[in-house]
Design a protein around this motif. Sequence first.
Motif, PDB file in Angstrom:
ATOM      1  N   TYR A 232       0.823  -1.217   0.000  1.00  0.00           N
ATOM      2  CA  TYR A 232       0.000   0.000   0.000  1.00  0.00           C
ATOM      3  C   TYR A 232       0.853   1.262   0.000  1.00  0.00           C
ATOM      4  CZ  TYR A 232       0.897   0.412   5.049  1.00  0.00           C
ATOM      5  OH  TYR A 232       1.499   0.553   6.271  1.00  0.00           O
ATOM      6  N   LEU A 233       2.057   1.180   0.578  1.00  0.00           N
ATOM      7  CA  LEU A 233       2.934   2.352   0.585  1.00  0.00           C
ATOM      8  C   LEU A 233       3.589   2.578  -0.777  1.00  0.00           C
ATOM      9  CD1 LEU A 233       4.743   2.319   4.059  1.00  0.00           C
ATOM     10  CD2 LEU A 233       3.073   3.959   3.208  1.00  0.00           C
ATOM     11  N   ARG A 234       3.684   1.527  -1.567  1.00  0.00           N
ATOM     12  CA  ARG A 234       4.288   1.698  -2.895  1.00  0.00           C
ATOM     13  C   ARG A 234       3.440   2.641  -3.753  1.00  0.00           C
ATOM     14  NH1 ARG A 234       6.536  -4.201  -4.977  1.00  0.00           N
ATOM     15  NH2 ARG A 234       7.388  -4.900  -2.983  1.00  0.00           N
ATOM     16  N   PHE A 235       2.106   2.532  -3.626  1.00  0.00           N
ATOM     17  CA  PHE A 235       1.237   3.414  -4.398  1.00  0.00           C
ATOM     18  C   PHE A 235       1.411   4.866  -3.949  1.00  0.00           C
ATOM     19  CE2 PHE A 235      -0.969  -0.711  -4.691  1.00  0.00           C
ATOM     20  CZ  PHE A 235      -1.070  -0.814  -6.072  1.00  0.00           C
ATOM     21  N   ILE A 236       1.539   5.067  -2.648  1.00  0.00           N
ATOM     22  CA  ILE A 236       1.774   6.421  -2.133  1.00  0.00           C
ATOM     23  C   ILE A 236       3.120   6.932  -2.623  1.00  0.00           C
ATOM     24  CG2 ILE A 236       2.082   7.801  -0.042  1.00  0.00           C
ATOM     25  CD1 ILE A 236       0.204   5.862   1.387  1.00  0.00           C
ATOM     26  N   SER A 237       4.112   6.050  -2.588  1.00  0.00           N
ATOM     27  CA  SER A 237       5.459   6.445  -3.013  1.00  0.00           C
ATOM     28  C   SER A 237       5.473   6.922  -4.460  1.00  0.00           C
ATOM     29  CB  SER A 237       6.419   5.264  -2.836  1.00  0.00           C
ATOM     30  OG  SER A 237       7.676   5.548  -3.399  1.00  0.00           O
ATOM     31  N   ARG A 238       4.772   6.210  -5.320  1.00  0.00           N
ATOM     32  CA  ARG A 238       4.782   6.582  -6.741  1.00  0.00           C
ATOM     33  C   ARG A 238       4.110   7.928  -6.989  1.00  0.00           C
ATOM     34  NH1 ARG A 238       2.959   1.012  -7.439  1.00  0.00           N
ATOM     35  NH2 ARG A 238       4.766  -0.307  -7.904  1.00  0.00           N
ATOM     36  N   GLY A 239       3.214   8.329  -6.085  1.00  0.00           N
ATOM     37  CA  GLY A 239       2.494   9.584  -6.293  1.00  0.00           C
ATOM     38  C   GLY A 239       3.152  10.800  -5.684  1.00  0.00           C
ATOM     39  N   LEU A 240       4.284  10.646  -4.991  1.00  0.00           N
ATOM     40  CA  LEU A 240       4.957  11.790  -4.370  1.00  0.00           C
ATOM     41  C   LEU A 240       5.659  12.645  -5.428  1.00  0.00           C
ATOM     42  CD1 LEU A 240       6.426  10.084  -1.177  1.00  0.00           C
ATOM     43  CD2 LEU A 240       4.458  11.608  -1.326  1.00  0.00           C
ATOM     44  N   PRO A 241       5.917  13.939  -5.106  1.00  0.00           N
ATOM     45  CA  PRO A 241       6.439  14.859  -6.143  1.00  0.00           C
ATOM     46  C   PRO A 241       7.762  14.450  -6.756  1.00  0.00           C
ATOM     47  CG  PRO A 241       5.643  16.085  -4.233  1.00  0.00           C
ATOM     48  CD  PRO A 241       5.601  14.646  -3.854  1.00  0.00           C
ATOM     49  N   ILE A 242       8.629  13.775  -5.981  1.00  0.00           N
ATOM     50  CA  ILE A 242       9.968  13.519  -6.522  1.00  0.00           C
ATOM     51  C   ILE A 242      10.229  12.047  -6.830  1.00  0.00           C
ATOM     52  CG2 ILE A 242      10.981  15.549  -5.415  1.00  0.00           C
ATOM     53  CD1 ILE A 242      12.109  13.766  -3.269  1.00  0.00           C
ATOM     54  N   SER A 243       9.286  11.148  -6.541  1.00  0.00           N
ATOM     55  CA  SER A 243       9.533   9.711  -6.739  1.00  0.00           C
ATOM     56  C   SER A 243       9.841   9.384  -8.197  1.00  0.00           C
ATOM     57  CB  SER A 243       8.328   8.907  -6.268  1.00  0.00           C
ATOM     58  OG  SER A 243       8.122   9.077  -4.897  1.00  0.00           O
ATOM     59  N   GLN A 244       8.970   9.805  -9.104  1.00  0.00           N
ATOM     60  CA  GLN A 244       9.181   9.514 -10.522  1.00  0.00           C
ATOM     61  C   GLN A 244      10.426  10.226 -11.048  1.00  0.00           C
ATOM     62  OE1 GLN A 244       7.496   7.308 -12.113  1.00  0.00           O
ATOM     63  NE2 GLN A 244       5.798   6.990 -10.708  1.00  0.00           N
ATOM     64  N   SER A 245      10.699  11.402 -10.510  1.00  0.00           N
ATOM     65  CA  SER A 245      11.888  12.150 -10.953  1.00  0.00           C
ATOM     66  C   SER A 245      13.168  11.451 -10.526  1.00  0.00           C
ATOM     67  CB  SER A 245      11.849  13.572 -10.393  1.00  0.00           C
ATOM     68  OG  SER A 245      10.716  14.263 -10.856  1.00  0.00           O
ATOM     69  N   VAL A 246      13.163  10.872  -9.317  1.00  0.00           N
ATOM     70  CA  VAL A 246      14.338  10.129  -8.851  1.00  0.00           C
ATOM     71  C   VAL A 246      14.582   8.929  -9.761  1.00  0.00           C
ATOM     72  CG1 VAL A 246      15.233   8.697  -6.976  1.00  0.00           C
ATOM     73  CG2 VAL A 246      14.145  10.884  -6.461  1.00  0.00           C
ATOM     74  N   GLU A 247      13.509   8.213 -10.090  1.00  0.00           N
ATOM     75  CA  GLU A 247      13.658   7.054 -10.968  1.00  0.00           C
ATOM     76  C   GLU A 247      14.123   7.485 -12.356  1.00  0.00           C
ATOM     77  OE1 GLU A 247      13.894   3.126 -11.841  1.00  0.00           O
ATOM     78  OE2 GLU A 247      13.569   4.082  -9.886  1.00  0.00           O
ATOM     79  N   ALA A 248      13.621   8.620 -12.833  1.00  0.00           N
ATOM     80  CA  ALA A 248      14.064   9.132 -14.137  1.00  0.00           C
ATOM     81  C   ALA A 248      15.543   9.505 -14.100  1.00  0.00           C
ATOM     82  CB  ALA A 248      13.217  10.345 -14.529  1.00  0.00           C
ATOM     83  N   MET A 249      15.963  10.174 -13.020  1.00  0.00           N
ATOM     84  CA  MET A 249      17.372  10.558 -12.898  1.00  0.00           C
ATOM     85  C   MET A 249      18.261   9.317 -12.816  1.00  0.00           C
ATOM     86  SD  MET A 249      19.400  13.250 -12.683  1.00  0.00           S
ATOM     87  CE  MET A 249      18.509  14.667 -12.027  1.00  0.00           C
ATOM     88  N   ARG A 250      17.817   8.300 -12.088  1.00  0.00           N
ATOM     89  CA  ARG A 250      18.594   7.060 -11.991  1.00  0.00           C
ATOM     90  C   ARG A 250      18.675   6.367 -13.348  1.00  0.00           C
ATOM     91  NH1 ARG A 250      16.240   4.861  -7.618  1.00  0.00           N
ATOM     92  NH2 ARG A 250      17.806   5.813  -6.265  1.00  0.00           N
ATOM     93  N   SER A 251      17.585   6.436 -14.112  1.00  0.00           N
ATOM     94  CA  SER A 251      17.575   5.800 -15.429  1.00  0.00           C
ATOM     95  C   SER A 251      18.548   6.478 -16.385  1.00  0.00           C
ATOM     96  CB  SER A 251      16.154   5.837 -16.016  1.00  0.00           C
ATOM     97  OG  SER A 251      15.272   5.056 -15.245  1.00  0.00           O
ATOM     98  N   VAL A 252      18.696   7.790 -16.264  1.00  0.00           N
ATOM     99  CA  VAL A 252      19.642   8.510 -17.126  1.00  0.00           C
ATOM    100  C   VAL A 252      21.069   8.281 -16.664  1.00  0.00           C
ATOM    101  CG1 VAL A 252      20.363  10.775 -17.966  1.00  0.00           C
ATOM    102  CG2 VAL A 252      17.933  10.267 -17.722  1.00  0.00           C
ATOM    103  N   LEU A 253      21.321   8.436 -15.352  1.00  0.00           N
ATOM    104  CA  LEU A 253      22.688   8.343 -14.839  1.00  0.00           C
ATOM    105  C   LEU A 253      23.220   6.916 -14.880  1.00  0.00           C
ATOM    106  CD1 LEU A 253      22.537  10.715 -11.714  1.00  0.00           C
ATOM    107  CD2 LEU A 253      23.709  11.147 -13.865  1.00  0.00           C
ATOM    108  N   SER A 254      22.462   5.957 -14.361  1.00  0.00           N
ATOM    109  CA  SER A 254      22.975   4.593 -14.195  1.00  0.00           C
ATOM    110  C   SER A 254      22.649   3.680 -15.368  1.00  0.00           C
ATOM    111  CB  SER A 254      22.410   3.980 -12.907  1.00  0.00           C
ATOM    112  OG  SER A 254      22.775   4.749 -11.786  1.00  0.00           O
ATOM    113  N   ARG A 255      21.499   3.892 -16.015  1.00  0.00           N
ATOM    114  CA  ARG A 255      21.095   2.990 -17.096  1.00  0.00           C
ATOM    115  C   ARG A 255      21.378   3.541 -18.485  1.00  0.00           C
ATOM    116  NH1 ARG A 255      15.464   2.435 -13.921  1.00  0.00           N
ATOM    117  NH2 ARG A 255      16.041   0.777 -12.459  1.00  0.00           N
TER     118      ARG A 255
END
Length: 723
Positions: free
Chosen positions: A664-687
Amino acid sequence: MDVTPGQLMHAVEVDTLCKSYYKSTPVLKGLSLQVPLGKIYGLLGPSGCGKTTLLKCVVGRLKPDAGVVQVMGGRPGKPGHRVPGNLIGYMPQDLALYQDFTVSETMYYFGRIFHMPSQEIDRQTDFLVTLLELPSKRRLICQLSGGQQRRVSFACALLHRPPLLILDEPTVGVDPLLRQCIWNHMLSIVNNRERPTSIVITTHYIEEARQGHMVALMRDGRLLAEAKPQELLDRYNDSSLESVFLKLCEMDSEDSLPDTSAAASSTSAAANAAASTSEIVTENSPLLPKPSNHDRSLNSSPAGATSNSNDGDSLPNLLYKEYVPLGDSLRSVFALPSLWHILAVVGKNFNNLRRRLTFLAFQFILPIIQIVLFCVCVGGDPFGLTLASVNLDSSGELGAKFMTYLDNNTFHVKPFKNLEEARTEVRNVRAWAVLSLGANFSTDLLARFSNPTAATNATLSGGSVHLQLDNSNYQVSLMIQKSVAESFQKFAGDLLSQFGLSPELVSLPVVMDAPLLGTDNPSFTEFMAPGMIVTIVFFMATGLTALSFVLERKEGLLDRSLVAGVTILELMLGHMLTQLLIMAGQTGLLLFFSLVVFQVPCHGSVLWVILLALLNGFTGMSLGLMISALCSAENSAIQAALGTMYPNLLLSGIIWPAEAMPQYLRFISRGLPISQSVEAMRSVLSRGFGFTAAPVYLGFVSAIAWASGLLLLALLLLRIRGI
């Protein structure tokens, strides 16, 4: 909309005005008055009688609960009408000055709002500095005395020579000679035939109001009298306005104020006889023209009826409520902002920052400190760990040889003769683990390798390395296990090589091939770096704007700007442009130290990293503006900013993967202001992903959606609260 004196009969017309801050506490109770053009209208009364509330309704800063206010021929705030704007000059009761500005900078700020040329601002400033006996215009406001600051506030109202001046106690704290000079100037601008000025002035100095053309005496949200000063003195056969006011207050308390109001003559004699009223003494007080059905909705009571009873709680029988067409409301919300006003706000903000260079430098140094501390302190392997060792091996030399394979950088090996002493060392927090070898370690290990099918449980245990950990620190415990396991694997591999066997026999039957994404040897720093970059940019921007409106609202500075004609949207845009420049500098320094100085791996395009960081800074700025619009005090704004920080840190997958959270916390996590941005930044930097990859463009979409929503919410809150 240009207004000339020939078009109007009155500068201000107020009809049956009612205003309550709380439902049970009416401040203005059916107040009606008219301010003639080209006259000084003195509004007198004790503190709390409603003078300031009335003026705020006149300048458009408060919306009446009922009644009608017309200023310079239009309703305050009506689209196209320059009230608020340059039709009025407003001096509030509070100083409402920028303390870190010079007199000249203060004048330039308001002059730019009023679209005045620089030469005109200079000319008017020099004139007003001389008139009001102010020190050098290069002096800071905070270096002036209280009386001098009040005169600067008065000068701001006079600067653009408006046709209507609204002055809330301008002569408080001013010496008598200068007070008379101010009155002389007001009389001169009122009597100017080319540009006559109308003035509404409140004052505690009742006697000085005798110099005005009209005075209105207020008490408890109602008018006790409205007439020329001399007429009041003659009517009550007194030589002092203060004495007249005291008499009227006494008569009002005894419910015996003479009924000489022209408004009262429009009511029936039966109505007057039915209730003992305290009517207004006026020179001439016709009601405003009746509003059309299109503009107002009327109660069923007869027009013009009043009920100013001595209990002070009853309101007029007739209450006007102005109907504002939907089109006008929409135009007032979505009107195009003025570039002049935005530049004035930006210039004011930079002037403010120029006086606070230490604070500005700190804003640029702080993100550098944060990223340097992160890169230096977080993600590295622990080293210098004290390891209590007990080598009881007496059957050979393999125990002593294994000890030499332990990493000297990771471990500081401290030998003990028995297990109990070593365990005591760990229990007393002087060592992190106990590493022990049994008495037959060499023999059992050789037997285990030479004939594994015949090994017994005793042989397997005796040929093993035993480790007892202080498991109170998970990261250190994990590091010790990993390092000891790697040391044993290397030791056993070398031992097997001596017997002509493959070292791979001691390895797990799991082959780690080349990774599909990321590096062969990832670090915790690489995992956290994208989240830290986004977080630092986001919350630094939030901190920049969280107090944008709070401090100015507290000092009355926002009120003054809004009355001068600056809109809420223009204020927001001015603050955003200022903070964007600072935030861009912070982001540039942060990325330089991250990617260049500390060599955080970047396998994708640096352009997407920069754009994503700037966009998240803008989102953080939007959150700060929303907090600033919501909170009224510095403490609450700071607490709100901090309160949003920790949930984002914990739930956004920055410190620990979101995949480890409850479902249930995963859904909350995905909706926070910076969650998707962190994943996007990780995808650019690391992937090494580009914009077309789903995790990357979803990060951009999320940031844009949050920024837009927060800005609209901030604008809505500011409009609802009226700042």
